[in-house]
Design a protein around this motif. Structure first.
Motif, short mmCIF file in Angstrom:
data_model
loop_
_atom_site.label_atom_id
_atom_site.label_comp_id
_atom_site.label_asym_id
_atom_site.label_seq_id
_atom_site.Cartn_x
_atom_site.Cartn_y
_atom_site.Cartn_z
N GLU A 1 -8.29 11.25 10.34
CA GLU A 1 -7.29 10.57 11.16
C GLU A 1 -7.29 9.05 10.98
N ASP A 2 -8.45 8.41 10.98
CA ASP A 2 -8.41 6.95 10.90
C ASP A 2 -9.13 6.37 9.68
N ALA A 3 -9.28 7.16 8.63
CA ALA A 3 -9.93 6.63 7.43
C ALA A 3 -9.13 5.49 6.82
N LEU A 4 -7.80 5.63 6.80
CA LEU A 4 -6.96 4.58 6.24
C LEU A 4 -7.06 3.31 7.08
N GLY A 5 -7.00 3.46 8.40
CA GLY A 5 -7.10 2.30 9.29
C GLY A 5 -8.41 1.57 9.11
N VAL B 1 0.87 -1.16 0.00
CA VAL B 1 0.00 0.00 0.00
C VAL B 1 0.91 1.22 0.00
N VAL B 2 0.80 2.06 -1.03
CA VAL B 2 1.73 3.17 -1.23
C VAL B 2 0.98 4.50 -1.10
N GLU B 3 1.43 5.33 -0.18
CA GLU B 3 0.87 6.68 -0.03
C GLU B 3 1.33 7.52 -1.22
N LEU B 4 0.40 8.12 -1.94
CA LEU B 4 0.73 8.85 -3.16
C LEU B 4 1.79 9.92 -2.90
N VAL C 1 -6.04 2.20 -7.41
CA VAL C 1 -6.00 3.54 -6.83
C VAL C 1 -7.18 3.65 -5.88
N LEU C 2 -6.88 3.86 -4.61
CA LEU C 2 -7.89 3.89 -3.56
C LEU C 2 -7.99 5.31 -3.00
N THR C 3 -9.15 5.94 -3.14
CA THR C 3 -9.33 7.26 -2.55
C THR C 3 -9.99 7.09 -1.19
N MET D 1 -1.22 -0.99 -4.39
CA MET D 1 -2.42 -0.23 -4.09
C MET D 1 -1.95 1.18 -3.72
N TYR D 2 -2.35 2.16 -4.51
CA TYR D 2 -1.97 3.54 -4.25
C TYR D 2 -3.09 4.21 -3.45
N VAL D 3 -2.73 4.91 -2.37
CA VAL D 3 -3.72 5.57 -1.51
C VAL D 3 -3.68 7.06 -1.77
N VAL D 4 -4.86 7.62 -2.08
CA VAL D 4 -5.00 9.05 -2.36
C VAL D 4 -5.96 9.64 -1.33
N PRO D 5 -5.45 10.43 -0.36
CA PRO D 5 -6.35 11.07 0.59
C PRO D 5 -7.09 12.23 -0.09
N VAL D 6 -8.39 12.32 0.18
CA VAL D 6 -9.23 13.34 -0.45
C VAL D 6 -9.81 14.26 0.64
N PRO D 7 -9.60 15.58 0.52
CA PRO D 7 -10.16 16.50 1.51
C PRO D 7 -11.69 16.42 1.56
#
Length: 148
Positions: free
Chosen positions: A81-85, A4-7, A74-76, A42-48
């Motif tokens: 704080e804990d959305a990824l978890g 899992v890779v943080e963009l 690609v996972l948005t 799996m690429y992780v893209v945090p979305v505001p």
């Protein structure tokens, strides 16, 4: 296994619009080597909050393809704080037991993996004392394979 890779760990500088950002040296090559022989990506893209997750995902896919990164999911996720978890837990419950390692830039990203007894690699190397205690640290992408 799935990486899992943080963009943001793929980009020089930590902020800005993805399409303006340059990739970290060797990041695409190293991920290509890892994906060619062994790992799923799996690429992780945090979305505001309030932003369009679909367009953020599309923009991330275009940036990744434009800079010759290997294909991956690609996972948005919401920028909270804990959305990824919560997403990792959800994927594990759905049978994605192969998620083993997270490669990211932020301390919060690494800590999310460490709390779940998964491996975490922080790249590029953060200032002294800012990496979580049990996280592996790579100065640059060329070192990441040695840490896996």
């Amino acid at each position: 296994p799935v990486l899992v890779v943080e963009l943001s760990s793929l980009m020089e500088g930590a902020s800005g619009l993805p399409h303006d950002m340059k990739p970290m040296p060797d990041a695409a090559d190293e991920l290509a080597k890892l994906s060619q022989f062994y790992y799923g990506l799996m690429y992780v893209v945090p979305v505001p909050a309030g932003a369009d997750g679909f367009s953020a995902g599309t923009e991330a896919r275009q940036w990744l393809a434009g800079h010759k990164f290997p294909a991956g999911l690609v996972l948005t996720i919401p920028m909270s704080e804990d959305a990824l978890g919560a997403k990792i837990d959800e994927l594990h419950q759905a049978g994605w037991k192969a998620i083993k390692t997270g490669i990211g830039r932020s301390k919060a990203f690494a800590e999310t993996f460490l709390r779940r007894r998964l491996d975490a690699i922080v790249v590029p190397e953060p200032p002294a004392g800012e990496a979580p205690r049990k996280a592996k640290v790579a100065k640059e992408w060329k070192e990441v394979r040695k840490k896996l």
